[in-house]
Design a protein around this motif. Structure first.
Motif, mmCIF file in Angstrom:
data_model
loop_
_atom_site.group_PDB
_atom_site.id
_atom_site.type_symbol
_atom_site.label_atom_id
_atom_site.label_comp_id
_atom_site.label_asym_id
_atom_site.label_seq_id
_atom_site.Cartn_x
_atom_site.Cartn_y
_atom_site.Cartn_z
ATOM 1 N N MET A 1 0.829 -1.201 0.000
ATOM 2 C CA MET A 1 0.000 0.000 0.000
ATOM 3 C C MET A 1 0.863 1.250 0.000
ATOM 4 O O MET A 1 0.558 2.242 -0.675
ATOM 5 N N ARG A 2 1.963 1.239 0.733
ATOM 6 C CA ARG A 2 2.677 2.463 1.002
ATOM 7 C C ARG A 2 3.380 3.081 -0.197
ATOM 8 O O ARG A 2 3.398 4.314 -0.320
ATOM 9 N N ALA A 37 -8.115 3.573 0.343
ATOM 10 C CA ALA A 37 -7.487 2.254 0.403
ATOM 11 C C ALA A 37 -7.985 1.462 1.606
ATOM 12 O O ALA A 37 -8.135 0.233 1.541
ATOM 13 N N ALA A 38 -8.267 2.169 2.697
ATOM 14 C CA ALA A 38 -8.757 1.494 3.900
ATOM 15 C C ALA A 38 -10.142 0.886 3.697
ATOM 16 O O ALA A 38 -10.543 -0.018 4.434
ATOM 17 N N GLN A 39 -10.874 1.390 2.702
ATOM 18 C CA GLN A 39 -12.208 0.836 2.419
ATOM 19 C C GLN A 39 -12.124 -0.471 1.645
ATOM 20 O O GLN A 39 -13.066 -1.259 1.652
ATOM 21 N N HIS A 60 -10.840 6.443 -5.852
ATOM 22 C CA HIS A 60 -11.198 5.024 -5.774
ATOM 23 C C HIS A 60 -10.178 4.173 -6.534
ATOM 24 O O HIS A 60 -9.733 3.116 -6.037
ATOM 25 N N TYR A 61 -9.807 4.607 -7.712
ATOM 26 C CA TYR A 61 -8.870 3.841 -8.534
ATOM 27 C C TYR A 61 -7.514 3.729 -7.843
ATOM 28 O O TYR A 61 -6.957 2.628 -7.697
ATOM 29 N N LEU A 62 -6.979 4.866 -7.406
ATOM 30 C CA LEU A 62 -5.664 4.840 -6.755
ATOM 31 C C LEU A 62 -5.735 4.110 -5.409
ATOM 32 O O LEU A 62 -4.788 3.425 -5.020
ATOM 33 N N GLY A 63 -6.875 4.251 -4.721
ATOM 34 C CA GLY A 63 -7.030 3.553 -3.445
ATOM 35 C C GLY A 63 -7.017 2.048 -3.611
ATOM 36 O O GLY A 63 -6.412 1.320 -2.815
ATOM 37 N N ALA A 67 -4.148 -0.437 -2.100
ATOM 38 C CA ALA A 67 -4.510 -1.521 -1.187
ATOM 39 C C ALA A 67 -4.118 -2.888 -1.725
ATOM 40 O O ALA A 67 -4.352 -3.902 -1.052
ATOM 41 N N GLY A 68 -3.528 -2.924 -2.931
ATOM 42 C CA GLY A 68 -3.078 -4.193 -3.485
ATOM 43 C C GLY A 68 -4.130 -4.947 -4.261
ATOM 44 O O GLY A 68 -3.899 -6.089 -4.684
#
Length: 845
Positions: A1-2, A37-39, A60-63, A67-68
């Motif tokens: 994620m990072r 990403a947390a969602q 949303h896309y980048l998240g 998040a992998g």
């Protein structure tokens, strides 16, 4: 994620994303992406993302990436059931947020990072599997040869679901440059206002984009920060490339012509700007890190192949394929090309006879075989955006068969009967001769003709970027346009009434059995039949007028509360009220002279308030009175509460539904308060139009059921009205035979005139009740057609005598505003020709 979030955060306070009303820095974008990403919780899965060019979609896309998970971007507003059924996404992200569907048990290859639909494989679950290395390598190569700088700002002219549009996002975020996110077309004034406001330096275009630029006077636009333009997405004519390159040299920007495919993440080749004038027919040279090759000696034609770190892992045909690793090392493009020397390549054709049209990839060889299976011997080729067919059969039969096989609309097929199919000396089909046998038709847009005919506009003056709503369409004209477009397009695209005309002209839906009739049209036709039949005592099925009231609210939410300015919303409501009130008042005035059916208060459409309250006078026009006064009240509220409705459309509608229910229970049975009591039916339809999720539709259905219980004191009537409005909530369309759909459209289109006149028509037939009902419906249809004919003649007369009027009528609201400003402003400084400025900057076609 990072890594992704750290990259964004490391760019600090640089502007990352601009949109119409705000700007995000890279640090702010990193925070939002981290939150998104947390969602996307749980093990790696598939995230189907409905994309628009806005901040929500980008986050949303980048998240999902951070998040992998593996994003699958798809265009918003389309039917994605085939993809959902095939790939079983773990998440679906749309404008309402991220929706968890539970773990679907996917086995995903560790390198898999992104899934994209192949261009043209519509109706197919075939996807391109891309890795993180693919994305980074292609973004870096593009940023390298375009020399993307941190001071650059790219305007989004292409959707993020398209590899070309997504590559703009990737390459600019990689270099720390800015994005101007907008769904506006290059034909919209506001697009260029934003372009200048945020000092955008570039935008991307497909060949059609450059056709539009020519139409809007792009060559005279003042764009001081424009640094370069990119072109891909299909072959552009060499002469057009020369023209644009020459214009760029004169105005201080460069043109990059590019070549690519989804299978190569995006780009494979680019033509350096300094070669655009000398080699405009070339696709250019390989991008940094890539290698092009032709399977033939230099100067000879062979298939073009490509190697590079951006070549896809391979295709996916189903969810099991997502576990596969690399299955492709070299990309065979299917294009025939030759090496020109100096590392330049030129594409001269296709290795197989495929054409792309209306977003469909059509195999002409298979099309000929399919026609042969139907007993039609034919040669098939293409010409621009049409299929050209010479056949030993009737042209109408050929057009219908080709449309059914390919899914393109019949209007996109040109066919001719021949006695002998043309062949070359070798005995092979002579396709150039086929094109000559079937000459091009006059370039008249059937969609444009429908809009012009129903909305009474000059077809040559209609802005291709304008939608049905922009051009003044409302719930009354909606029926006529939708029925006629159904014939042209095969099936109506979702939310077609808000789509630009140019998109409708290219819209094609696969042919299916029967015709899809919108439930709102079907209900309107059924309701008016129930009203007339019950009044004429042919049968007793009351409730049709209350269904019409719910439909009016539904159409209010769809047509009057569109994403236009507050003043345009009020203007639209004013016109809608006029379309209803004026015919009603005129008919009452006529009826007052020849009958005793009405009172003077009916002329004011205020009988329910002013009386007399006898059933004949008060009851006959109650629906029209209630509707007009509701719309008048909401016009004022739209002006006052416009901002809240835009921000919370469903909540705002639901609040009015709650208010309507309070009035429904507070003033039961009080005739003077009838408008207020009946308002909740209108509000229910409005709320149904704004309900976009399952839980919202369930909530509206539950409220409807509770509110209607005991309202009439007649269970049958309550069930009838509830069923009609519930269908409006849950069933968008119903399939029926084409003749029935046409008949329903005609009856629905005339529903207002039928309602107004039937009280005076059916009594003429005494006890012949069926004849009275049929005559009432026929009279309404005849009056509707007569009034439409009068309006059409008025439009033609005005068009002939006052061209400027038709031009203004066909403009989008923004274009009309600009014209008003230019008309009222003081004369420009000496030496400036205002008339020339108008024609260069305010042209609409």
């Amino acid at each position: 994620m990072r890594p992704l979030i750290d990259h964004l955060a490391s760019l600090g306070e640089r502007p990352a994303v601009h949109c119409a009303d705000r700007t995000l820095t890279y640090r702010q974008l990193a925070v939002q992406v981290s939150s998104a990403a947390a969602q996307f919780t749980g093990d790696r899965g598939i995230a189907l993302i409905e994309v628009r060019n806005d901040i929500t979609t980008l986050v949303h896309y980048l998240g999902a990436l951070a998040a992998g998970h593996v994003p699958l971007p798809v265009p918003a507003g389309r039917d994605h059931r085939a993809l959902v059924e095939c790939y079983r996404p773990d998440f679906i992200a749309d404008a309402d947020g991220v929706h968890h569907r539970g773990r679907q048990g996917h086995r995903l290859h560790p390198e898999l990072a992104l899934l994209l639909s192949t261009s043209g494989s519509t109706g197919s679950p075939k996807l391109v599997r891309l890795s993180t290395e693919n994305l980074l390598a292609n973004a870096a190569a593009i940023a390298d040869y375009l020399d993307i700088r941190e001071t650059d700002c790219a305007a989004t002219t292409l959707p993020m679901s398209y590899c070309y549009g997504l590559s703009v996002i990737h390459s600019h975020l990689l270099r720390g440059a800015a994005l101007l996110l907008t769904n506006l077309s290059v034909t919209d004034d506001e697009f260029w206002t934003l372009f200048r406001r945020y000092r955008a330096t570039t935008f991307a275009g497909v060949p059609y984009t450059f056709d539009l630029l020519e139409q809007i006077g792009f060559d005279s636009m003042d764009l001081p920060d424009l640094r370069y333009i990119t072109q891909a997405g299909g072959r552009m004519a060499p002469q057009r490339i020369r023209e644009m390159a020459t214009l760029g040299r004169r105005r201080g920007w460069e043109l990059f012509v590019m070549y690519g495919a989804t299978e190569a993440t995006a780009r494979m080749a680019y033509l350096p700007p300094h070669l655009a004038l000398s080699s405009p027919g070339a696709i250019g040279r390989a991008i940094p890190g890539g290698q092009l090759q032709v399977d033939a000696p230099d100067g000879e034609i062979g298939e073009l192949t490509y190697r590079g770190p951006n070549v896809m892992l391979g295709y996916a045909h189903n969810a099991d394929d997502l576990a596969l690793g690399r299955t492709v090392d070299i990309l065979r493009t299917g294009d025939l090309a030759r090496h020109l020397g100096d590392d330049l390549y030129e594409v001269v054709g296709r290795a197989s006879r495929f054409v792309k049209m209306f977003g469909l990839r059509i195999d002409l060889q298979r099309l000929e075989a399919s026609l042969r299976d139907r007993g039609i011997l034919a040669w098939c080729t293409d010409d621009a955006d049409t299929l050209v067919v010479a056949a030993l059969a009737d042209p109408a039969q050929v057009r219908d068969a080709v449309a059914a096989i390919t899914g393109v609309p019949p209007a996109a097929v040109r066919a001719a009967r021949v006695d002998k199919l043309p062949v070359l000396p070798s005995g092979k089909p002579d396709y150039p001769a086929v094109r000559a046998l079937v000459p091009a038709q006059v370039a008249t847009s059937t969609v444009r003709a429908v809009f012009a005919d129903v909305l009474h506009l000059d077809p040559d003056r209609i802005d291709p970027g304008a939608s049905f709503v922009d051009l003044g369409g409302n719930s009354l004209t909606y029926v006529a346009v939708s029925v006629r477009l159904q014939k042209v397009l095969g099936r109506l695209p979702p939310q077609w009434q808000q789509a630009p005309l140019r998109d409708l002209e290219q819209a094609a839906q696969p042919a299916t059995l029967g015709t899809a009739l919108e439930i709102s049209i079907a209900l309107r036709a059924l309701a008016i039949v129930l009203i007339v039949g019950s009044h004429a005592e042919l049968f007793t099925l009351w409730g049709g007028a209350h269904i019409l009231l719910g439909l009016a609210g539904y159409n209010f939410g769809r047509f009057c509360l569109t994403p236009v300015s507050r003043s345009d919303r009020v203007r639209h409501l004013r016109h809608t009220i006029g379309w209803i009130a004026v015919p009603a008042i005129v008919w009452v005035a006529v009826a007052l002279v020849v009958t005793d059916d009405y009172h003077a208060t009916n002329l004011l459409l205020a009988n329910k308030f002013l009386g007399p309250s006898d059933s004949m006078t008060a009851g006959r026009l109650w629906f029209v009175e209630v509707l007009v006064w509701i719309l008048l009240g909401l016009t004022a509220l739209c002006w006052l509460g416009d901002r809240a409705e835009r921000r919370y459309p469903f909540a705002c509608a639901a609040a009015f539904l709650a208010l309507g229910l309070v009035l429904r229970y507070e003033f039961p049975g009080r005739d003077g308060w009838f408008t207020m009591v009946a308002f909740w039916f209108f509000a229910a339809g409005w709320t149904a139009a704004k309900a976009t999720s399952v839980w919202q539709r369930l909530a509206v259905t539950a409220v409807l059921a509770a509110g209607i219980h005991g309202y009439f004191g007649n269970t049958g009537r309550e069930i009838l009205v509830f069923t009609g409005l519930a269908l409006l909530i849950w069933l968008p369309t119903v399939r029926c035979p084409a003749p029935l759909a046409v008949l329903a459209g005609v009856v629905a289109e005339a529903s207002l005139y039928t309602y107004l006149t039937h009280f005076q028509v059916y009594p003429l037939f005494g006890e012949h009740r069926l004849l009275g009902v049929l005559a009432s419906l026929a009279a309404g249809v005849a009056l509707s057609q007569l009034i439409n004919g009068i309006r059409r003649r008025v439009r033609q007369s005005r068009s002939a005598n006052s061209p400027s009027w038709t031009r203004v009528a066909a403009m989008t609201p923004s274009a009309r505003t600009r014209l008003a400003v230019m008309t009222l402003r003081p004369r420009a400084a000496a030496g400036e020709d205002d008339s020339n400025r108008f024609h260069s900057s305010a042209r609409t076609d």
